[in-house]
Scaffold this active site. Structure first.
Site, PDB file in Angstrom:
ATOM      1  N   PRO B  66      22.103  22.840 -11.808  1.00  0.00           N
ATOM      2  CA  PRO B  66      21.783  24.173 -11.274  1.00  0.00           C
ATOM      3  C   PRO B  66      22.608  24.431 -10.014  1.00  0.00           C
ATOM      4  O   PRO B  66      22.759  23.540  -9.176  1.00  0.00           O
ATOM      5  CB  PRO B  66      20.287  24.075 -10.962  1.00  0.00           C
ATOM      6  CG  PRO B  66      19.991  22.622 -10.840  1.00  0.00           C
ATOM      7  CD  PRO B  66      20.958  21.906 -11.715  1.00  0.00           C
ATOM      8  N   HIS B  67      23.152  25.619  -9.888  1.00  0.00           N
ATOM      9  CA  HIS B  67      23.997  25.909  -8.738  1.00  0.00           C
ATOM     10  C   HIS B  67      23.953  27.392  -8.429  1.00  0.00           C
ATOM     11  O   HIS B  67      23.641  28.207  -9.311  1.00  0.00           O
ATOM     12  CB  HIS B  67      25.445  25.470  -8.987  1.00  0.00           C
ATOM     13  CG  HIS B  67      26.083  26.114 -10.185  1.00  0.00           C
ATOM     14  ND1 HIS B  67      25.979  25.596 -11.448  1.00  0.00           N
ATOM     15  CD2 HIS B  67      26.821  27.253 -10.306  1.00  0.00           C
ATOM     16  CE1 HIS B  67      26.626  26.381 -12.305  1.00  0.00           C
ATOM     17  NE2 HIS B  67      27.146  27.386 -11.636  1.00  0.00           N
ATOM     18  N   ALA B  68      24.261  27.718  -7.185  1.00  0.00           N
ATOM     19  CA  ALA B  68      24.256  29.132  -6.794  1.00  0.00           C
ATOM     20  C   ALA B  68      24.989  29.319  -5.481  1.00  0.00           C
ATOM     21  O   ALA B  68      25.075  28.407  -4.664  1.00  0.00           O
ATOM     22  CB  ALA B  68      22.824  29.642  -6.650  1.00  0.00           C
TER      23      ALA B  68
END
Lengths: 160, 152
Positions: B66-68
């Protein structure tokens, strides 16, 4: 080559590249050379992330656009820094494998000297294999200057 | 870039309790907040879930990334979580995720963000390393595993 007429500096947005740009501006002023700034968008990494399913297609395009915007912004900053010392700059954006694009550009455009920022600390053998500036230094057939000593570089630029 | 430059051993959790995506992301976000790596938990979770809504970052073979981009961090920030039971991350291969890499980047740092994600992709490639991380019993052990990877 009788004299240094074209100097190329790799712009990445990092602190290392900022000091490289100051040193390149200083050298261009001293040698009355043409100064070129190049920003390479790391397309190889974008493709790797898509292949690894970490990126989706839409996301890859988005990051590519972001990197183009960053490239424009950093090159504009470089130009502004150079113009403060009345040194005009020519700017280029390329996409691909970073060290390879810089080397190819330098050879195709008869650059006499490449300036890069201080190299990242080597923490592992993998750093040598993957660090783009490290690879540029090893593979370039054109002389490469590594801009170390920030204090000295800042003083040289300020005294122009 | 080495992942060790952006990884604090206090931001590694070897016993993720949640069995679902939201819960596991919340656990890692809480860990980052507790260690003062992020300024706003809700913003991080919203930004990460916004990305997940476009497509799961459960990339298969038990890995989730998960990344942002988020304004809740001022620099690249990484947390690692390990789940023994597995998290339902709606992965592309349908399998549960056992190792999570939560990567956050400030806006306008696309280059370093891409570089860090590439590092994660490279780290999980060599045979055996996923199993080592999955079986690690402490954050120190995970740091050692990653250090050995870089020195190999």
């Amino acid at each position: 080559m009788n004299k240094i007429e074209k100097i190329l500096v790799g712009i990445t947005g990092s602190e290392h590249s900022y000091y490289a740009s100051l040193y390149a501006i200083y050298l261009a002023s001293l040698l009355k050379a043409e100064l070129i700034g190049i920003f390479v968008i790391n397309e190889k990494s974008l493709d790797e992330l898509l292949k690894a399913n970490i990126f989706i297609t839409e996301e890859k395009a988005g990051y590519e656009q972001d990197m183009e915007n960053d490239a424009l912004s950093y090159l504009t900053q470089f130009e502004s820094t150079a113009m403060k010392k009345n040194i005009p700059v020519v700017k280029f954006i390329r996409k691909g494998v970073v060290h390879r694009e810089i080397i190819n550009f330098a050879e195709e455009n008869h650059v006499d000297l490449v300036v890069i920022g201080e190299l990242n600390k080597i923490i592992s053998l993998k750093d040598i294999a993957y660090d783009e500036m490290e690879r540029l230094l090893r593979e370039s057939k054109i002389p490469v200057v590594v801009a170390n000593n920030r204090e000295m570089i800042t003083m040289l630029y300020q005294n122009l | 870039m080495s992942l060790l430059e952006i990884l604090d051993k206090n931001c590694i959790k070897t016993d993720i309790q949640s069995l679902d995506k939201l819960g596991s992301i919340q656990e890692l976000t809480e860990l980052l907040f507790k260690n003062k790596k992020i300024s706003d938990k809700s913003q991080v979770i919203n930004d990460v879930l916004k990305r997940e809504a476009k497509g799961s970052t459960g990339i298969g073979k038990g890995i989730g990334v998960p990344h942002a981009k988020t304004a809740a961090v001022s620099k690249l920030t990484l947390a690692i979580g390990v789940s023994r039971e597995g998290v339902d991350f709606t992965s592309i291969d349908g399998k549960y995720v056992h190792i999570l890499f939560l990567l956050l980047a400030p806006p306008h740092s696309a280059g370093p963000h891409v570089e860090a994600l590439s590092e994660i992709a490279r780290l999980i490639t060599p045979p055996g390393i996923k199993e080592k991380i999955k079986n690690a019993s402490s954050s120190e052990e995970i740091i050692t595993i990653i250090t050995e990877y870089y020195n190999s």
